[in-house]
Design a protein around this motif. Sequence first.
Motif, PDB file in Angstrom:
ATOM      1  N   LEU A 126      54.835  34.691  46.857  1.00 54.25           N
ATOM      2  CA  LEU A 126      53.794  34.020  47.634  1.00 54.25           C
ATOM      3  C   LEU A 126      52.445  34.726  47.520  1.00 54.25           C
ATOM      4  O   LEU A 126      51.508  34.405  48.257  1.00 54.25           O
ATOM      5  N   ARG A 127      52.313  35.669  46.619  1.00 53.29           N
ATOM      6  CA  ARG A 127      51.036  36.330  46.438  1.00 53.29           C
ATOM      7  C   ARG A 127      49.964  35.325  46.006  1.00 53.29           C
ATOM      8  O   ARG A 127      50.268  34.331  45.346  1.00 53.29           O
ATOM      9  N   ALA A 128      48.718  35.620  46.383  1.00 54.41           N
ATOM     10  CA  ALA A 128      47.622  34.727  46.001  1.00 54.41           C
ATOM     11  C   ALA A 128      47.556  34.561  44.483  1.00 54.41           C
ATOM     12  O   ALA A 128      47.328  33.458  43.969  1.00 54.41           O
ATOM     13  N   ARG A 129      47.732  35.659  43.765  1.00 53.97           N
ATOM     14  CA  ARG A 129      47.811  35.603  42.304  1.00 53.97           C
ATOM     15  C   ARG A 129      49.259  35.905  41.912  1.00 53.97           C
ATOM     16  O   ARG A 129      49.612  37.000  41.487  1.00 53.97           O
ATOM     17  N   SER A 130      50.101  34.914  42.104  1.00 50.84           N
ATOM     18  CA  SER A 130      51.527  35.043  41.824  1.00 50.84           C
ATOM     19  C   SER A 130      51.772  34.749  40.348  1.00 50.84           C
ATOM     20  O   SER A 130      51.566  33.621  39.883  1.00 50.84           O
ATOM     21  N   TYR A 131      52.221  35.750  39.612  1.00 53.64           N
ATOM     22  CA  TYR A 131      52.445  35.548  38.185  1.00 53.64           C
ATOM     23  C   TYR A 131      53.659  34.654  37.932  1.00 53.64           C
ATOM     24  O   TYR A 131      53.706  33.944  36.932  1.00 53.64           O
ATOM     25  N   SER A 132      54.628  34.674  38.842  1.00 53.66           N
ATOM     26  CA  SER A 132      55.758  33.756  38.666  1.00 53.66           C
ATOM     27  C   SER A 132      55.305  32.312  38.848  1.00 53.66           C
ATOM     28  O   SER A 132      55.757  31.410  38.136  1.00 53.66           O
ATOM     29  N   ARG A 133      54.365  32.085  39.788  1.00 56.04           N
ATOM     30  CA  ARG A 133      53.817  30.734  39.942  1.00 56.04           C
ATOM     31  C   ARG A 133      52.979  30.338  38.736  1.00 56.04           C
ATOM     32  O   ARG A 133      53.096  29.210  38.228  1.00 56.04           O
ATOM     33  N   LEU A 134      52.161  31.261  38.245  1.00 55.06           N
ATOM     34  CA  LEU A 134      51.327  30.955  37.075  1.00 55.06           C
ATOM     35  C   LEU A 134      52.190  30.659  35.854  1.00 55.06           C
ATOM     36  O   LEU A 134      51.891  29.744  35.072  1.00 55.06           O
ATOM     37  N   ALA A 135      53.268  31.413  35.672  1.00 52.27           N
ATOM     38  CA  ALA A 135      54.170  31.159  34.545  1.00 52.27           C
ATOM     39  C   ALA A 135      54.882  29.820  34.709  1.00 52.27           C
ATOM     40  O   ALA A 135      55.068  29.074  33.739  1.00 52.27           O
ATOM     41  N   ALA A 136      55.274  29.504  35.956  1.00 58.42           N
ATOM     42  CA  ALA A 136      55.924  28.211  36.209  1.00 58.42           C
ATOM     43  C   ALA A 136      54.949  27.066  35.954  1.00 58.42           C
ATOM     44  O   ALA A 136      55.328  26.015  35.419  1.00 58.42           O
TER      45      ALA A 136
ATOM     46  N   GLU B 197      48.940  39.332  30.736  1.00 61.26           N
ATOM     47  CA  GLU B 197      49.236  38.106  29.995  1.00 61.26           C
ATOM     48  C   GLU B 197      48.498  36.869  30.506  1.00 61.26           C
ATOM     49  O   GLU B 197      48.670  35.784  29.947  1.00 61.26           O
ATOM     50  N   PHE B 198      47.686  37.019  31.563  1.00 61.32           N
ATOM     51  CA  PHE B 198      46.990  35.869  32.142  1.00 61.32           C
ATOM     52  C   PHE B 198      45.500  36.172  32.249  1.00 61.32           C
ATOM     53  O   PHE B 198      45.098  37.296  32.580  1.00 61.32           O
ATOM     54  N   ASP B 199      44.676  35.158  31.980  1.00 63.84           N
ATOM     55  CA  ASP B 199      43.237  35.354  32.090  1.00 63.84           C
ATOM     56  C   ASP B 199      42.788  35.174  33.543  1.00 63.84           C
ATOM     57  O   ASP B 199      43.604  34.930  34.442  1.00 63.84           O
ATOM     58  N   GLU B 200      41.473  35.277  33.771  1.00 65.84           N
ATOM     59  CA  GLU B 200      40.958  35.210  35.135  1.00 65.84           C
ATOM     60  C   GLU B 200      41.206  33.853  35.787  1.00 65.84           C
ATOM     61  O   GLU B 200      41.312  33.746  37.005  1.00 65.84           O
ATOM     62  N   ALA B 201      41.307  32.813  34.962  1.00 68.83           N
ATOM     63  CA  ALA B 201      41.557  31.472  35.489  1.00 68.83           C
ATOM     64  C   ALA B 201      43.038  31.227  35.761  1.00 68.83           C
ATOM     65  O   ALA B 201      43.409  30.149  36.240  1.00 68.83           O
ATOM     66  N   GLY B 202      43.879  32.209  35.455  1.00 65.45           N
ATOM     67  CA  GLY B 202      45.304  32.053  35.699  1.00 65.45           C
ATOM     68  C   GLY B 202      46.062  31.396  34.569  1.00 65.45           C
ATOM     69  O   GLY B 202      47.234  31.043  34.731  1.00 65.45           O
ATOM     70  N   ARG B 203      45.414  31.243  33.421  1.00 69.19           N
ATOM     71  CA  ARG B 203      46.080  30.655  32.259  1.00 69.19           C
ATOM     72  C   ARG B 203      46.666  31.762  31.380  1.00 69.19           C
ATOM     73  O   ARG B 203      46.049  32.810  31.172  1.00 69.19           O
TER      74      ARG B 203
END
Length: 240
Positions: A43-53, A180-186
């Motif tokens: 549930l982090r604001a910048r959740s890498y598991s969410r970004l990967a999903a 592995e993710f840029d500032e936009a979360g991609r």
Amino acid sequence: MSEAIHDLPQVDGALFELPDIRRLMPTERSTHAPRFLLLYGSLRARSYSRLAAEEAARILRALGGETRMFNPSGLPLVDDAPADHPKVQELHALTQWAEGMVWCSPERHGAMTGLMKTQIDWIPLSVGAVRPTQGKTLAVMQISGGSQSFNAVNQMRVLGRWMRMLTIPNQSSVAKAYQEFDEAGRMTPSAYHDRIVDVMEELMKFTLLTRDVAPYLVDRYSERKESAQALSQRVGQARL
């Protein structure tokens, strides 16, 4: 029926079925976009598991699928709220809607997160006579803050089997996710991103292959036997 059945005196021959190739390869196939539910474990604001999903969802849509993502914020702990809790009902509805799933969890203390496990634990093994997960496809992914590990995906594979899902062979584990993710979360181009594409391709293919025959694939001798016995008992009671 094969003559070899005579070597199995423990088996009820009336309920023992040879595989039917026609039922495994139906001439009529579903034409709607395959439906996928994606779960993530932070549930982090910048959740890498969410970004990967979210990246996995984009790939699935590009492959012709329809995706929905469950936001676990507000989901109570199992047994700490009734099953009619709105977030629980939302998760149940999405589970029944989906034909395949993607589970993506961070690795925390050498395991999947408690939030990931809570979501899985809220998914019922049965609703009446319907098993919401049985026969549906599953892909597992994990995010690591350090070196590459496979503890979380290995745990989720065990749970996928327990939920009677068809867990695909391929999987994804992203090490040092903060790189592995840029500032936009991609997600940036990398071998890790290529692997997620591989996993989603495989998930799509397995889903297209199995979704129309899933009830037959998971049809079991023991359950046919149990159903026949229950029917016989009900008929016997009705005659009393």
